[in-house]
Design a protein around this motif. Structure first.
Motif, PDB file in Angstrom:
ATOM      1  N   LEU A  91      -7.896  -4.258 -11.046  1.00  0.00           N
ATOM      2  CA  LEU A  91      -6.647  -3.544 -11.256  1.00  0.00           C
ATOM      3  C   LEU A  91      -6.812  -2.057 -10.932  1.00  0.00           C
ATOM      4  CD1 LEU A  91      -3.708  -3.835 -12.210  1.00  0.00           C
ATOM      5  CD2 LEU A  91      -4.510  -3.398 -14.532  1.00  0.00           C
ATOM      6  N   CYS A  92      -7.943  -1.489 -11.360  1.00  0.00           N
ATOM      7  CA  CYS A  92      -8.223  -0.073 -11.061  1.00  0.00           C
ATOM      8  C   CYS A  92      -8.329   0.149  -9.557  1.00  0.00           C
ATOM      9  CB  CYS A  92      -9.502   0.369 -11.772  1.00  0.00           C
ATOM     10  SG  CYS A  92      -9.274   0.675 -13.517  1.00  0.00           S
ATOM     11  N   ARG A  93      -9.027  -0.753  -8.863  1.00  0.00           N
ATOM     12  CA  ARG A  93      -9.141  -0.628  -7.397  1.00  0.00           C
ATOM     13  C   ARG A  93      -7.755  -0.733  -6.747  1.00  0.00           C
ATOM     14  NH1 ARG A  93     -14.131  -3.435  -8.088  1.00  0.00           N
ATOM     15  NH2 ARG A  93     -13.117  -5.435  -7.861  1.00  0.00           N
ATOM     16  N   THR A  94      -6.954  -1.663  -7.251  1.00  0.00           N
ATOM     17  CA  THR A  94      -5.606  -1.839  -6.701  1.00  0.00           C
ATOM     18  C   THR A  94      -4.766  -0.589  -6.951  1.00  0.00           C
ATOM     19  OG1 THR A  94      -5.726  -4.228  -7.075  1.00  0.00           O
ATOM     20  CG2 THR A  94      -3.539  -3.294  -6.774  1.00  0.00           C
ATOM     21  N   GLN A 117      -2.416   4.404  -5.006  1.00  0.00           N
ATOM     22  CA  GLN A 117      -2.308   5.864  -5.038  1.00  0.00           C
ATOM     23  C   GLN A 117      -2.627   6.460  -3.665  1.00  0.00           C
ATOM     24  OE1 GLN A 117      -4.897   6.834  -8.306  1.00  0.00           O
ATOM     25  NE2 GLN A 117      -3.212   6.865  -9.792  1.00  0.00           N
ATOM     26  N   GLU A 118      -3.657   5.917  -3.033  1.00  0.00           N
ATOM     27  CA  GLU A 118      -3.985   6.387  -1.686  1.00  0.00           C
ATOM     28  C   GLU A 118      -2.822   6.127  -0.727  1.00  0.00           C
ATOM     29  OE1 GLU A 118      -7.606   4.355  -0.714  1.00  0.00           O
ATOM     30  OE2 GLU A 118      -8.843   6.083  -1.271  1.00  0.00           O
ATOM     31  N   GLY A 119      -2.210   4.955  -0.847  1.00  0.00           N
ATOM     32  CA  GLY A 119      -1.063   4.607  -0.004  1.00  0.00           C
ATOM     33  C   GLY A 119       0.105   5.551  -0.254  1.00  0.00           C
ATOM     34  N   LEU A 165       1.849   8.042   2.291  1.00  0.00           N
ATOM     35  CA  LEU A 165       3.303   8.061   2.496  1.00  0.00           C
ATOM     36  C   LEU A 165       3.869   9.466   2.322  1.00  0.00           C
ATOM     37  CD1 LEU A 165       4.476   4.770   0.738  1.00  0.00           C
ATOM     38  CD2 LEU A 165       4.607   5.311   3.177  1.00  0.00           C
ATOM     39  N   ARG A 166       3.371  10.184   1.315  1.00  0.00           N
ATOM     40  CA  ARG A 166       3.827  11.574   1.103  1.00  0.00           C
ATOM     41  C   ARG A 166       3.489  12.452   2.296  1.00  0.00           C
ATOM     42  NH1 ARG A 166       1.770  10.871  -4.532  1.00  0.00           N
ATOM     43  NH2 ARG A 166       3.624  10.418  -5.768  1.00  0.00           N
TER      44      ARG A 166
END
Length: 136
Positions: free
Chosen positions: A22-25, A30-32, A36-37
């Motif tokens: 879950l943490c990796r996901t 967050q990276e995604g 996107l930002r």
């Protein structure tokens, strides 16, 4: 009891692995989101550049329109001036033609008068020759 503890430990290990997954996901999400930002920022910058380009095109188009209006004004003035000059020149040509025709008429009149005089002189000379011939 040992089995119960074993099952609890296995359950905790499974929960820990699920939590790690879950943490990796979440990290991947967050990276995604960060990506996107960044993409949105780039899109905004691109949109600003497009707006600036569009403003430049509008200014250029307005400048071209004003230049075309100035050219049209100058062309109209040139046309009027050329028409005026051409009319003056044609008028001058007709005046010159009339002067030539008048001069030609005077020359023809003088030529006719001279022809009459010449004819009279010729007649008089023939008359004098006839009188002067020996034997007459």
């Amino acid at each position: 009891m040992e089995q119960l503890l074993q099952r609890i430990v296995e359950g905790i290990e499974t929960l820990l692995q699920g939590q790690e997954n879950l943490c990796r996901t979440v990290f991947t999400l967050q990276e995604g989101q960060d990506e996107l930002r960044r993409g949105q920022g780039e899109l905004r910058n691109g949109q600003r550049q497009l707006w600036q380009g569009q403003d430049e095109l509008r200014r250029g188009q307005e400048e071209l329109r004003r230049g075309q209006e100035r050219l049209e004004e100058r062309m109209t003035k040139l046309e009027v001036r050329m028409e005026s000059e051409i009319i003056d020149r044609i008028r001058g040509l007709f005046d010159g033609r009339q002067l030539v025709l008048d001069a030609l008429a005077r020359i023809e009149e003088r030529l006719a008068a001279h022809q009459e005089r010449l004819d009279r002189h010729t007649s008089e000379m023939l008359g004098l020759r006839i009188r002067k011939q020996p034997g007459s």
